[in-house]
Design a protein around this motif. Structure first.
Motif, PDB file in Angstrom:
ATOM      1  N   ASP A 117       0.828  -1.144  -0.081  1.00 21.47           N
ATOM      2  CA  ASP A 117      -0.060  -0.073  -0.019  1.00 21.47           C
ATOM      3  C   ASP A 117       0.947   1.347   0.012  1.00 21.47           C
ATOM      4  OD1 ASP A 117      -2.300  -1.896   0.217  1.00 21.47           O
ATOM      5  OD2 ASP A 117      -2.141  -1.468   2.335  1.00 21.47           O
ATOM      6  N   VAL A 118       0.325   2.212  -0.804  1.00 18.30           N
ATOM      7  CA  VAL A 118       0.997   3.518  -0.645  1.00 18.30           C
ATOM      8  C   VAL A 118      -0.163   4.628  -0.645  1.00 18.30           C
ATOM      9  CG1 VAL A 118       3.005   2.851  -1.758  1.00 18.30           C
ATOM     10  CG2 VAL A 118       0.918   3.888  -3.290  1.00 18.30           C
ATOM     11  N   SER A 119       0.251   5.864  -0.255  1.00 23.75           N
ATOM     12  CA  SER A 119      -0.834   6.941  -0.075  1.00 23.75           C
ATOM     13  C   SER A 119      -1.262   7.260  -1.482  1.00 23.75           C
ATOM     14  CB  SER A 119      -0.351   8.256   0.566  1.00 23.75           C
ATOM     15  OG  SER A 119       0.747   8.854  -0.328  1.00 23.75           O
ATOM     16  N   PRO A 120      -2.688   7.833  -1.458  1.00 21.42           N
ATOM     17  CA  PRO A 120      -2.969   8.512  -2.755  1.00 21.42           C
ATOM     18  C   PRO A 120      -2.052   9.195  -3.512  1.00 21.42           C
ATOM     19  CG  PRO A 120      -4.677   8.353  -1.184  1.00 21.42           C
ATOM     20  CD  PRO A 120      -3.440   8.009  -0.339  1.00 21.42           C
ATOM     21  N   GLU A 121      -1.294   9.964  -2.814  1.00 20.89           N
ATOM     22  CA  GLU A 121      -0.559  10.942  -3.166  1.00 20.89           C
ATOM     23  C   GLU A 121       0.746  10.490  -3.907  1.00 20.89           C
ATOM     24  OE1 GLU A 121      -3.236  13.066  -0.478  1.00 20.89           O
ATOM     25  OE2 GLU A 121      -1.658  11.053  -0.143  1.00 20.89           O
ATOM     26  N   THR A 122       1.176   9.352  -3.114  1.00 18.95           N
ATOM     27  CA  THR A 122       2.223   8.666  -3.703  1.00 18.95           C
ATOM     28  C   THR A 122       2.072   7.909  -5.013  1.00 18.95           C
ATOM     29  OG1 THR A 122       3.527   8.494  -1.658  1.00 18.95           O
ATOM     30  CG2 THR A 122       4.210   6.797  -3.167  1.00 18.95           C
ATOM     31  N   ALA A 123       0.938   7.207  -4.759  1.00 22.63           N
ATOM     32  CA  ALA A 123       0.381   6.208  -5.980  1.00 22.63           C
ATOM     33  C   ALA A 123       0.153   7.318  -7.202  1.00 22.63           C
ATOM     34  CB  ALA A 123      -0.930   5.714  -5.778  1.00 22.63           C
ATOM     35  N   ARG A 124      -0.180   8.262  -7.211  1.00 25.93           N
ATOM     36  CA  ARG A 124      -0.632   9.459  -8.366  1.00 25.93           C
ATOM     37  C   ARG A 124       0.738   9.884  -8.789  1.00 25.93           C
ATOM     38  NH1 ARG A 124      -2.849  10.777 -12.714  1.00 25.93           N
ATOM     39  NH2 ARG A 124      -4.663  10.104 -11.589  1.00 25.93           N
ATOM     40  N   TRP A 125       1.706  10.179  -7.981  1.00 24.27           N
ATOM     41  CA  TRP A 125       3.134  10.614  -8.493  1.00 24.27           C
ATOM     42  C   TRP A 125       3.752   9.366  -9.176  1.00 24.27           C
ATOM     43  CZ3 TRP A 125       8.085   9.239  -8.508  1.00 24.27           C
ATOM     44  CH2 TRP A 125       9.098  10.409  -8.867  1.00 24.27           C
ATOM     45  N   VAL A 126       3.554   8.357  -8.660  1.00 22.81           N
ATOM     46  CA  VAL A 126       4.192   7.104  -9.558  1.00 22.81           C
ATOM     47  C   VAL A 126       3.572   7.237 -10.986  1.00 22.81           C
ATOM     48  CG1 VAL A 126       4.530   4.487  -9.578  1.00 22.81           C
ATOM     49  CG2 VAL A 126       5.035   5.947  -7.298  1.00 22.81           C
ATOM     50  N   PHE A 127       2.025   7.018 -10.853  1.00 22.25           N
ATOM     51  CA  PHE A 127       1.313   7.076 -11.981  1.00 22.25           C
ATOM     52  C   PHE A 127       1.945   8.036 -12.980  1.00 22.25           C
ATOM     53  CE2 PHE A 127      -2.839   8.331 -14.082  1.00 22.25           C
ATOM     54  CZ  PHE A 127      -2.639   7.570 -15.247  1.00 22.25           C
TER      55      PHE A 127
END
Length: 200
Positions: A117-127
């Protein structure tokens, strides 16, 4: 178990970092298949290994941000129903993710998924970083993905950039919060003998 290549109208390609035509689907096609994520945001590192030698053959990244996508950096996976923009495959619902794993898993390759799991902010950054990274040159799959994970903010696991699928996979072994799945099948190594024309 019968293997499904899930490609239509084109020769099947080996599951490894492989040259394929570079494509950039229209925004309309991407929007039409978007797979919104209504659950936990997270990442999953996909690795394929040669049976026998256990040498890593390919790395990909499942990204669960506000939508589900697969970053198949320098990869060979393709399907007419799935729009792609420079190695980012959209519409990656549960069936597509299962298809991706089965596409790479056969008598000559076994595969793993390491999820966390990662935070929504981290997931969006990776995307966003994955969308900017492609198209990835041949043999740069692990390097591009590990670099993105190394630079991503607030990662629960510290990742060092690497060229080798085994090295990235091993960094996640026994890491807190990482779950690991392993997949093996005895399907024929010749993908051209296994076709499925059903749409995803």
């Amino acid at each position: 178990m019968r293997r499904r290549a899930f490609l239509i109208g084109a020769p099947a390609l080996l599951a490894a970092c492989s040259t394929k035509p570079r494509v950039f689907a229209s925004a309309e096609r991407v929007l039409a298949v978007r797979a919104p994520n209504t659950g936990q945001t997270g990442l999953a590192v996909f690795t394929s290994f040669n049976v026998g030698s256990n040498n890593g053959a390919h790395t990909a990244l499942f990204i669960h941000a506000d939508e589900h996508v697969i970053f198949d950096a320098a990869g060979s996976f393709a399907h007419p129903s799935l729009p792609e923009q420079h190695d980012v495959i959209f519409g990656a619902n549960d069936r597509v993710r299962t298809t991706f794993v089965r596409y790479h898993t056969r008598s000559t390759y076994w595969t793993t998924l390491q999820s966390f799991d990662v935070s929504p902010e981290t997931a969006r950054w990776v995307f966003d970083a994955a969308r900017q990274a492609g198209p990835v040159p041949d043999a740069f799959c692990t390097r591009s993905i590990s670099t993105i994970l190394h630079e991503a903010p607030d990662m629960p696991v510290q990742i060092r950039p690497s060229w080798f699928p085994n090295a990235l996979h091993d960094q996640l072994l026994d890491a807190p919060g990482v779950t690991r799945e392993e997949f093996r099948e005895d399907d024929d190594a010749d993908k051209e003998r296994h076709w499925d024309t059903n749409p995803l």
